[in-house]
Scaffold this active site. Structure first.
Site, mmCIF file in Angstrom:
data_model
loop_
_atom_site.group_PDB
_atom_site.id
_atom_site.type_symbol
_atom_site.label_atom_id
_atom_site.label_comp_id
_atom_site.label_asym_id
_atom_site.label_seq_id
_atom_site.Cartn_x
_atom_site.Cartn_y
_atom_site.Cartn_z
ATOM 1 N N ASP A 49 0.870 -1.217 -0.083
ATOM 2 C CA ASP A 49 0.008 0.010 -0.216
ATOM 3 C C ASP A 49 0.847 1.336 -0.084
ATOM 4 O OD1 ASP A 49 0.806 -0.182 2.532
ATOM 5 O OD2 ASP A 49 -1.009 -0.014 3.547
ATOM 6 N N SER A 50 2.240 1.001 0.058
ATOM 7 C CA SER A 50 3.271 2.228 -0.260
ATOM 8 C C SER A 50 2.951 2.761 -1.372
ATOM 9 C CB SER A 50 4.494 1.595 0.324
ATOM 10 O OG SER A 50 4.779 0.488 -0.611
ATOM 11 N N ASP A 88 -1.196 -6.022 -0.469
ATOM 12 C CA ASP A 88 -1.479 -5.425 0.921
ATOM 13 C C ASP A 88 -3.333 -5.182 0.934
ATOM 14 O OD1 ASP A 88 0.306 -5.131 2.767
ATOM 15 O OD2 ASP A 88 1.193 -3.296 1.932
ATOM 16 N N LYS A 118 -1.709 -9.446 2.343
ATOM 17 C CA LYS A 118 -1.021 -9.076 3.711
ATOM 18 C C LYS A 118 -1.887 -7.946 4.402
ATOM 19 C CE LYS A 118 2.744 -6.113 3.720
ATOM 20 N NZ LYS A 118 2.245 -4.970 4.911
ATOM 21 N N GLU A 120 -1.907 -5.733 8.354
ATOM 22 C CA GLU A 120 -1.133 -4.951 9.596
ATOM 23 C C GLU A 120 -1.950 -5.353 10.685
ATOM 24 O OE1 GLU A 120 -0.192 -0.985 9.085
ATOM 25 O OE2 GLU A 120 0.719 -1.201 6.885
ATOM 26 N N GLU A 187 8.549 -4.336 10.983
ATOM 27 C CA GLU A 187 8.964 -2.959 10.409
ATOM 28 C C GLU A 187 9.381 -2.167 11.646
ATOM 29 O OE1 GLU A 187 7.686 0.616 7.545
ATOM 30 O OE2 GLU A 187 6.357 -1.336 7.873
#
Length: 278
Positions: A49-50, A88, A118, A120, A187
């Site tokens: 998602d970056s 993501d 993925k 978080e 991270e």
């Protein structure tokens, strides 16, 4: 068939089996040509998602939408034939409930054909991870510094600097592993803590701003090749300087256009030949 359920699970089980072995090589990818270039060199491509920041100019990853992630996931899948591709799940697509998370994961999986998704979080998303895994969609976890929580955390803060936070990270790692994730990104976490987390759990850890003792490493591709135009994080090593290369190429192109030396004879078409190809 690459997009089949058994193929997805095989790819992810191969990554899981790398625990404690040769480190897993991971990079982000958001486009077809970059996926093509990276596919022979990495074990895993993350459609992060970056992309909201790197390609779309948002200040945080919160600018990513489900539609954005699916579009970039489709592009990367077209360019990848070997790597395990993980997409993501953006903020807002999984936090509310296990049912919401499963619906979003199914949409990503079905519309991209990726190997895994993925998300978080740790303890608070264990039910979501379990629901997605039970449905046959592999999941990569992500703990430590969580970019989707940057506004809630008051900035990009390194994790693992207090005993309370270390204990919370251990609980999160346990929860993600027990919920069935095949791997875990760590991270922005104190090096020794990330190393302890890696030894503590049975699934591979993928470090970014963490520890060389992690079972693999990941970087944002634009950071790694020196194309990032804003601040480059401390944990990044630039293996190329594409900022200078792109700027120099643009300057030379501009000079040739203004002096009418481009296009030259080799870049135009002649009426005398029908063999020219665009």
């Amino acid at each position: 068939m690459r997009n089949g359920l058994s193929c997805r699970q095989d790819q992810c089980e191969t990554i899981r089996a790398r625990k404690g072995g040769v480190p897993v090589v991971c990079l982000t990818a958001y486009t077809y040509p970059v996926a093509r270039l990276l596919d022979d060199h990495v074990d895993l491509l993350l459609v992060g998602d970056s992309v909201a920041m790197v390609l779309h100019g948002h200040k945080t990853t919160l600018g990513a939408s489900l539609e954005m992630m699916i579009a970039h996931g489709q592009a990367v899948m077209r360019g990848s034939s070997k790597a395990c591709v993980v997409v993501d799940m953006p903020a807002g697509s999984y936090e509310t409930s296990a049912a919401q998370a499963l619906a979003s994961a199914r949409r990503i999986s079905e519309e991209t054909g990726c190997e895994a998704v993925k998300l978080e979080g740790g303890v608070e998303v264990a039910l979501q991870i379990a629901a997605i895994v039970t449905a046959g969609i592999p999941v990569m976890g992500h703990i430590g510094l969580q970019p989707q929580s940057v506004e809630k955390d008051g900035g990009y803060k390194i994790k693992g600097r207090t005993p309370e936070n270390v204990a919370a990270l251990m609980r999160d790692a346990d929860a993600v592993a027990k919920a069935g994730a095949f791997s875990l990104v760590i991270e922005g976490t104190v090096e020794t803590v990330a190393a302890d987390l890696t030894r503590h759990i049975t699934i591979p850890t993928i470090g970014i701003g963490a520890s060389r003792d992690c079972d693999g490493q990941i970087l944002v591709i634009d950071d790694m090749v020196g194309l990032t135009v804003d601040r480059v994080p401390k944990f990044v090593k630039e293996y190329a300087d594409l900022r200078s290369a792109v700027a120099d190429a643009a300057a030379r192109y501009a000079a040739e256009v203004r002096s009418r030396t481009f296009p030259g004879p080799g870049h135009v078409f002649s009426a005398a030949s029908d063999k020219d190809k665009a």
